[in-house]
Design an enzyme around this catalytic site. Structure first.
Site, mmCIF file in Angstrom:
data_model
loop_
_atom_site.group_PDB
_atom_site.id
_atom_site.type_symbol
_atom_site.label_atom_id
_atom_site.label_comp_id
_atom_site.label_asym_id
_atom_site.label_seq_id
_atom_site.Cartn_x
_atom_site.Cartn_y
_atom_site.Cartn_z
ATOM 1 N NE ARG A 54 -5.952 2.649 -0.356
ATOM 2 C CZ ARG A 54 -5.055 2.235 0.552
ATOM 3 N NH1 ARG A 54 -4.508 3.091 1.401
ATOM 4 N NH2 ARG A 54 -4.692 0.975 0.607
ATOM 5 C CE1 TYR A 80 -5.053 13.415 3.947
ATOM 6 C CE2 TYR A 80 -5.048 11.176 3.088
ATOM 7 C CZ TYR A 80 -4.626 12.106 4.023
ATOM 8 O OH TYR A 80 -3.783 11.718 5.042
ATOM 9 C CB SER A 123 -0.894 0.028 1.247
ATOM 10 O OG SER A 123 -2.012 -0.802 1.100
ATOM 11 N N PRO A 124 0.288 2.362 -0.502
ATOM 12 C CG PRO A 124 -0.838 3.802 -1.947
ATOM 13 C CD PRO A 124 -0.981 2.480 -1.249
ATOM 14 N NE ARG A 144 0.173 1.862 11.092
ATOM 15 C CZ ARG A 144 -0.869 2.431 10.483
ATOM 16 N NH1 ARG A 144 -1.622 1.718 9.664
ATOM 17 N NH2 ARG A 144 -1.148 3.699 10.687
ATOM 18 C CB ALA A 182 -0.499 10.174 -1.016
ATOM 19 C CD GLN A 211 -2.822 6.839 -2.636
ATOM 20 O OE1 GLN A 211 -2.196 7.491 -1.805
ATOM 21 N NE2 GLN A 211 -3.675 5.888 -2.304
ATOM 22 C CB CYS A 235 2.691 9.502 4.029
ATOM 23 S SG CYS A 235 1.312 9.974 2.956
#
Length: 356
Positions: free
Chosen positions: A230, A182, A22-23, A324, A57, A99, A25
């Site tokens: 997403r 977002y 997954s993306p 994670r 992102a 992303q 940050c």
């Protein structure tokens, strides 16, 4: 062999397996540029055997960053180092994706390890925080400016231009970030979108921006390459965006050229009450896949190989995304394959560490 380690074909792109990173940050950029941290971070994940590795992102506009340290893709100069990362990822037999994002009202805040909260211009933040309506996410966040028609058109154009840069960098997957509170999610949810024009009110109006962004990207993103979106399956707040609306949106996104819905949840409203636990978001992926007839990715507290395999083999999602757990164990995919009895390619440099 478990279905988790079977290939997944997305248009002309074939993932070696159904595991995606997954993306996540990193808050480690200067002026949006990727650097050695991103190369090592994403490169290590690519050597770990996942079929798809997503960048964090990437902001399509400078004011669309969460923090001043976010990765960006609003400037042609960003492409060069991203291309270097993509080449390394692809060299490991892994597909590289990116992303595209705009933080909306959750922009101009401190990095998590700096306590979060509003970051003023005197500290490197910015005043022009944008949203569908002038409603802050929380007391510690900036009060946003309501985007006017020209501003919305500018955002759509920025997503389109970012997709062009992603193609120049040789990414093979682009994902539109319409989740986690977002900007695009803010337009979807009636909790954050109080507009009375063609961008707010009805379901049709609230979904208009996401659909226009997808259409703009599909104008420049080749037919041979897949496009993901997403979404947050629910806001976890009464009266907000929910799974029924998510299914309806997914039914529109498929014909618009979207290949997979990456199914997360929450992030829009501080009042959310999320029932965290293993597989807690998988029902969104399962229901959207079944009722909207589109491929889905399942995310959220997926940590065990048997758990991931059961999701795919049970038809609950077409692939799983880990975040994670990949930071804790970048070679999770290789070790999962060993545990499940699947044969996968190890990097030759690491072959001597393969479990026996």
């Amino acid at each position: 062999m478990t279905d988790l380690f079977s290939p997944l074909t997305l248009r002309d792109v074939v993932l070696a397996n159904r595991v995606g990173v997954s993306p996540m940050c990193q808050y480690s950029s200067v002026d949006g540029f990727a650097d050695d941290w991103h190369l090592v971070h994403l490169g290590a994940l690519a050597t770990g055997g996942a079929g798809l590795v997503m960048t964090e992102a990437s902001a399509v506009l400078p004011e669309g960053r969460i923090s001043p340290h976010d990765l960006g893709i609003w400037d042609d100069r960003h492409v060069d180092f991203l291309s270097r990362i993509v080449a390394f990822v692809h060299g490991q037999g892994t597909v590289a994706g990116t992303q595209l994002a705009h933080a909306g009202r959750k922009a101009s805040v401190r990095r998590p390890w700096e306590g979060g909260g509003r970051l003023g211009p005197e500290e490197g933040g910015w005043e022009d925080v944008q949203a569908p309506s002038p409603l802050p996410f929380a007391d510690t966040y900036p009060t946003p400016r309501e985007l006017d028609e020209a501003g919305i058109v500018r955002v759509i154009g920025a997503f389109r231009a970012a997709a062009v840069r992603a193609l120049e960098a040789a990414f093979q997957v682009v994902e539109v970030h319409a989740a986690h509170g977002y900007l695009l999610h803010e337009f979807l949810s009636p909790l954050s979108n109080h507009r009375g024009d063609r961008w707010g009110g009805s379901f049709e109006n609230r979904t208009r921006l996401v659909l226009e962004v997808v259409a703009a990207i599909r104008e420049v993103w080749p037919e041979r390459l897949p496009l993901f979106v997403r979404i947050s399956g629910t806001d976890w707040v009464e009266g907000g965006w929910d799974v029924e609306q998510s299914v309806e949106l997914a039914r529109l996104l498929g014909p618009a050229g979207v290949d997979l819905i990456d199914c997360s949840s929450g992030g829009l409203d501080a009042r959310q009450k999320i029932p965290f636990g293993p597989d807690y978001q998988v029902p969104f992926a399962e229901r959207i896949r079944r009722e909207a007839d589109i491929m889905t990715g399942a995310v959220g507290m997926i940590t065990e190989p048997e758990q991931a395999a059961a999701i795919v083999e049970g038809g609950r999602a077409d692939m799983v995304f880990l975040a994670r757990e990949m930071l804790r164990q970048p070679r999770w995919t290789l070790l999962a394959a060993h545990r499940l009895g699947a044969e996968v390619r190890w990097p030759p440099q690491y072959e001597r560490a393969r479990p026996v």
